[in-house]
Design a protein around this motif. Structure first.
Motif, PDB file in Angstrom:
ATOM      1  N   SER A  35      45.791 -28.943  58.302  1.00  0.00           N
ATOM      2  CA  SER A  35      44.735 -28.682  57.336  1.00  0.00           C
ATOM      3  C   SER A  35      44.753 -29.711  56.217  1.00  0.00           C
ATOM      4  CB  SER A  35      44.861 -27.267  56.758  1.00  0.00           C
ATOM      5  OG  SER A  35      46.159 -27.051  56.258  1.00  0.00           O
ATOM      6  N   TRP A  36      43.639 -29.778  55.523  1.00  0.00           N
ATOM      7  CA  TRP A  36      43.493 -30.603  54.325  1.00  0.00           C
ATOM      8  C   TRP A  36      43.256 -29.670  53.144  1.00  0.00           C
ATOM      9  CZ3 TRP A  36      44.324 -35.760  53.954  1.00  0.00           C
ATOM     10  CH2 TRP A  36      44.336 -36.497  55.138  1.00  0.00           C
ATOM     11  N   TYR A  37      43.990 -29.915  52.090  1.00  0.00           N
ATOM     12  CA  TYR A  37      43.813 -29.221  50.821  1.00  0.00           C
ATOM     13  C   TYR A  37      43.432 -30.259  49.768  1.00  0.00           C
ATOM     14  CZ  TYR A  37      46.049 -24.863  52.402  1.00  0.00           C
ATOM     15  OH  TYR A  37      46.347 -23.680  53.040  1.00  0.00           O
ATOM     16  N   ARG A  38      42.938 -29.777  48.648  1.00  0.00           N
ATOM     17  CA  ARG A  38      42.689 -30.670  47.532  1.00  0.00           C
ATOM     18  C   ARG A  38      43.006 -29.962  46.221  1.00  0.00           C
ATOM     19  NH1 ARG A  38      36.063 -31.142  47.935  1.00  0.00           N
ATOM     20  NH2 ARG A  38      35.569 -29.001  47.240  1.00  0.00           N
ATOM     21  N   GLN A  39      43.326 -30.775  45.231  1.00  0.00           N
ATOM     22  CA  GLN A  39      43.614 -30.229  43.907  1.00  0.00           C
ATOM     23  C   GLN A  39      43.000 -31.141  42.857  1.00  0.00           C
ATOM     24  OE1 GLN A  39      47.769 -29.464  43.054  1.00  0.00           O
ATOM     25  NE2 GLN A  39      47.202 -27.958  41.499  1.00  0.00           N
ATOM     26  N   ALA A  40      42.054 -30.577  42.130  1.00  0.00           N
ATOM     27  CA  ALA A  40      41.420 -31.304  41.038  1.00  0.00           C
ATOM     28  C   ALA A  40      42.201 -31.049  39.749  1.00  0.00           C
ATOM     29  CB  ALA A  40      39.969 -30.850  40.887  1.00  0.00           C
ATOM     30  N   PRO A  41      42.077 -31.923  38.763  1.00  0.00           N
ATOM     31  CA  PRO A  41      42.804 -31.733  37.493  1.00  0.00           C
ATOM     32  C   PRO A  41      42.487 -30.380  36.867  1.00  0.00           C
ATOM     33  CG  PRO A  41      41.875 -33.927  37.592  1.00  0.00           C
ATOM     34  CD  PRO A  41      41.329 -33.186  38.784  1.00  0.00           C
ATOM     35  N   GLY A  42      43.534 -29.652  36.528  1.00  0.00           N
ATOM     36  CA  GLY A  42      43.362 -28.362  35.870  1.00  0.00           C
ATOM     37  C   GLY A  42      42.970 -27.221  36.778  1.00  0.00           C
ATOM     38  N   LYS A  43      42.934 -27.494  38.078  1.00  0.00           N
ATOM     39  CA  LYS A  43      42.531 -26.445  39.033  1.00  0.00           C
ATOM     40  C   LYS A  43      43.645 -26.199  40.046  1.00  0.00           C
ATOM     41  CE  LYS A  43      37.537 -27.149  38.745  1.00  0.00           C
ATOM     42  NZ  LYS A  43      36.282 -27.333  39.532  1.00  0.00           N
ATOM     43  N   GLU A  44      43.536 -25.060  40.711  1.00  0.00           N
ATOM     44  CA  GLU A  44      44.498 -24.735  41.750  1.00  0.00           C
ATOM     45  C   GLU A  44      44.198 -25.518  43.018  1.00  0.00           C
ATOM     46  OE1 GLU A  44      45.603 -20.133  40.441  1.00  0.00           O
ATOM     47  OE2 GLU A  44      44.709 -20.557  42.400  1.00  0.00           O
ATOM     48  N   ARG A  45      45.231 -25.725  43.820  1.00  0.00           N
ATOM     49  CA  ARG A  45      45.037 -26.370  45.109  1.00  0.00           C
ATOM     50  C   ARG A  45      44.222 -25.441  46.005  1.00  0.00           C
ATOM     51  NH1 ARG A  45      50.149 -29.332  47.811  1.00  0.00           N
ATOM     52  NH2 ARG A  45      50.170 -30.071  45.650  1.00  0.00           N
ATOM     53  N   GLU A  46      43.244 -26.003  46.703  1.00  0.00           N
ATOM     54  CA  GLU A  46      42.388 -25.189  47.568  1.00  0.00           C
ATOM     55  C   GLU A  46      42.313 -25.779  48.966  1.00  0.00           C
ATOM     56  OE1 GLU A  46      38.202 -25.092  46.675  1.00  0.00           O
ATOM     57  OE2 GLU A  46      38.081 -27.247  46.309  1.00  0.00           O
ATOM     58  N   LEU A  47      42.133 -24.884  49.929  1.00  0.00           N
ATOM     59  CA  LEU A  47      41.953 -25.299  51.316  1.00  0.00           C
ATOM     60  C   LEU A  47      40.571 -25.917  51.483  1.00  0.00           C
ATOM     61  CD1 LEU A  47      42.824 -25.292  54.334  1.00  0.00           C
ATOM     62  CD2 LEU A  47      41.804 -23.017  54.480  1.00  0.00           C
ATOM     63  N   VAL A  48      40.508 -27.077  52.090  1.00  0.00           N
ATOM     64  CA  VAL A  48      39.236 -27.751  52.362  1.00  0.00           C
ATOM     65  C   VAL A  48      38.810 -27.545  53.818  1.00  0.00           C
ATOM     66  CG1 VAL A  48      38.055 -29.985  52.446  1.00  0.00           C
ATOM     67  CG2 VAL A  48      39.694 -29.492  50.605  1.00  0.00           C
ATOM     68  N   ALA A  49      39.734 -27.809  54.743  1.00  0.00           N
ATOM     69  CA  ALA A  49      39.407 -27.698  56.162  1.00  0.00           C
ATOM     70  C   ALA A  49      40.685 -27.510  56.959  1.00  0.00           C
ATOM     71  CB  ALA A  49      38.663 -28.946  56.643  1.00  0.00           C
ATOM     72  N   GLY A  50      40.560 -26.820  58.085  1.00  0.00           N
ATOM     73  CA  GLY A  50      41.704 -26.619  58.956  1.00  0.00           C
ATOM     74  C   GLY A  50      41.318 -26.793  60.403  1.00  0.00           C
ATOM     75  N   ILE A  51      42.318 -27.104  61.229  1.00  0.00           N
ATOM     76  CA  ILE A  51      42.078 -27.295  62.652  1.00  0.00           C
ATOM     77  C   ILE A  51      43.267 -26.746  63.415  1.00  0.00           C
ATOM     78  CG2 ILE A  51      43.037 -29.645  62.651  1.00  0.00           C
ATOM     79  CD1 ILE A  51      40.793 -30.378  64.699  1.00  0.00           C
ATOM     80  N   SER A  52      42.996 -26.070  64.526  1.00  0.00           N
ATOM     81  CA  SER A  52      44.062 -25.470  65.323  1.00  0.00           C
ATOM     82  C   SER A  52      44.875 -26.552  66.030  1.00  0.00           C
ATOM     83  CB  SER A  52      43.462 -24.509  66.333  1.00  0.00           C
ATOM     84  OG  SER A  52      42.618 -25.199  67.240  1.00  0.00           O
ATOM     85  N   ASN A  53      45.984 -26.148  66.631  1.00  0.00           N
ATOM     86  CA  ASN A  53      46.868 -27.136  67.250  1.00  0.00           C
ATOM     87  C   ASN A  53      46.201 -27.872  68.409  1.00  0.00           C
ATOM     88  OD1 ASN A  53      47.039 -24.636  68.708  1.00  0.00           O
ATOM     89  ND2 ASN A  53      48.811 -25.428  69.784  1.00  0.00           N
ATOM     90  N   THR A  54      45.284 -27.197  69.098  1.00  0.00           N
ATOM     91  CA  THR A  54      44.585 -27.846  70.212  1.00  0.00           C
ATOM     92  C   THR A  54      43.330 -28.588  69.780  1.00  0.00           C
ATOM     93  OG1 THR A  54      43.230 -25.912  70.664  1.00  0.00           O
ATOM     94  CG2 THR A  54      45.375 -26.043  71.795  1.00  0.00           C
ATOM     95  N   GLY A  55      42.903 -28.334  68.552  1.00  0.00           N
ATOM     96  CA  GLY A  55      41.648 -28.907  68.080  1.00  0.00           C
ATOM     97  C   GLY A  55      40.438 -28.075  68.452  1.00  0.00           C
ATOM     98  N   GLY A  56      40.661 -26.954  69.114  1.00  0.00           N
ATOM     99  CA  GLY A  56      39.544 -26.156  69.581  1.00  0.00           C
ATOM    100  C   GLY A  56      38.893 -25.276  68.535  1.00  0.00           C
ATOM    101  N   SER A  57      39.554 -25.139  67.411  1.00  0.00           N
ATOM    102  CA  SER A  57      39.019 -24.290  66.350  1.00  0.00           C
ATOM    103  C   SER A  57      39.146 -24.993  65.003  1.00  0.00           C
ATOM    104  CB  SER A  57      39.789 -22.965  66.305  1.00  0.00           C
ATOM    105  OG  SER A  57      39.345 -22.157  65.242  1.00  0.00           O
ATOM    106  N   THR A  58      38.072 -24.948  64.241  1.00  0.00           N
ATOM    107  CA  THR A  58      38.081 -25.554  62.908  1.00  0.00           C
ATOM    108  C   THR A  58      37.499 -24.573  61.897  1.00  0.00           C
ATOM    109  OG1 THR A  58      35.910 -26.576  63.238  1.00  0.00           O
ATOM    110  CG2 THR A  58      37.834 -27.915  63.780  1.00  0.00           C
ATOM    111  N   ASN A  59      37.827 -24.780  60.652  1.00  0.00           N
ATOM    112  CA  ASN A  59      37.238 -23.985  59.592  1.00  0.00           C
ATOM    113  C   ASN A  59      37.115 -24.829  58.338  1.00  0.00           C
ATOM    114  OD1 ASN A  59      40.324 -23.327  59.620  1.00  0.00           O
ATOM    115  ND2 ASN A  59      39.665 -22.939  57.523  1.00  0.00           N
ATOM    116  N   TYR A  60      36.134 -24.488  57.495  1.00  0.00           N
ATOM    117  CA  TYR A  60      35.837 -25.264  56.299  1.00  0.00           C
ATOM    118  C   TYR A  60      35.550 -24.337  55.119  1.00  0.00           C
ATOM    119  CZ  TYR A  60      35.022 -28.964  59.731  1.00  0.00           C
ATOM    120  OH  TYR A  60      35.153 -29.865  60.752  1.00  0.00           O
ATOM    121  N   THR A  61      35.906 -24.795  53.949  1.00  0.00           N
ATOM    122  CA  THR A  61      35.456 -24.068  52.781  1.00  0.00           C
ATOM    123  C   THR A  61      33.951 -24.282  52.616  1.00  0.00           C
ATOM    124  OG1 THR A  61      35.969 -23.627  50.461  1.00  0.00           O
ATOM    125  CG2 THR A  61      35.827 -25.939  51.108  1.00  0.00           C
ATOM    126  N   ASP A  62      33.273 -23.302  52.043  1.00  0.00           N
ATOM    127  CA  ASP A  62      31.803 -23.339  52.009  1.00  0.00           C
ATOM    128  C   ASP A  62      31.256 -24.606  51.355  1.00  0.00           C
ATOM    129  OD1 ASP A  62      31.218 -19.753  51.529  1.00  0.00           O
ATOM    130  OD2 ASP A  62      31.609 -20.951  53.321  1.00  0.00           O
TER     131      ASP A  62
END
Length: 118
Positions: A35-62
């Motif tokens: 997965s990829w996370y991001r953290q902006a100054p003064g904010k909490e780290r958030e999930l941006v996108a994730g992918i399963s081990n096979t690549g068959g499933s992905t998810n994204y923050t809105d």
């Protein structure tokens, strides 16, 4: 030794594109969700996108749906994040994470800075 090394960050104008890459070593990459996370100054780290081990499933923050695409290459032990139509609010340090929840194993990269500004 486990390593996750991100690259591809930088300064880009609004509406531009960047492609982040994360090179993994020291663990069986093919078995881990990534997965990829991001953290902006003064904010909490958030999930941006994730992918399963096979690549068959992905998810994204809105906020990035339709603009960002996560992908992986298990043969090369890499995971990428293609970021299009970038906005100033996408400015953050982006982190790569590997997760094998069944064994409680989590690894993080050191992060790469993405700045979207005119």
């Amino acid at each position: 030794q486990v390593q996750l090394v991100e690259s591809g960050g930088g300064l880009v104008q609004p509406g531009g594109s960047l492609r982040l890459s994360c090179a993994a070593s020291g663990f069986p990459f093919w078995g881990y969700g990534m997965s990829w996370y991001r953290q902006a100054p003064g904010k909490e780290r958030e999930l941006v996108a994730g992918i399963s081990n096979t690549g068959g499933s992905t998810n994204y923050t809105d906020s990035v749906k339709g603009r960002f695409t996560i992908s992986r290459d298990n043969a090369k032990s890499t995971v990428s994040l293609q970021m299009n139509s970038l906005k100033p609010e996408d400015t953050a340090v982006y982190y790569c994470k590997a997760a094998l929840r069944q064994l409680g194993r989590y690894y993080w990269g050191q992060g790469t800075q993405v700045t979207v500004s005119s």
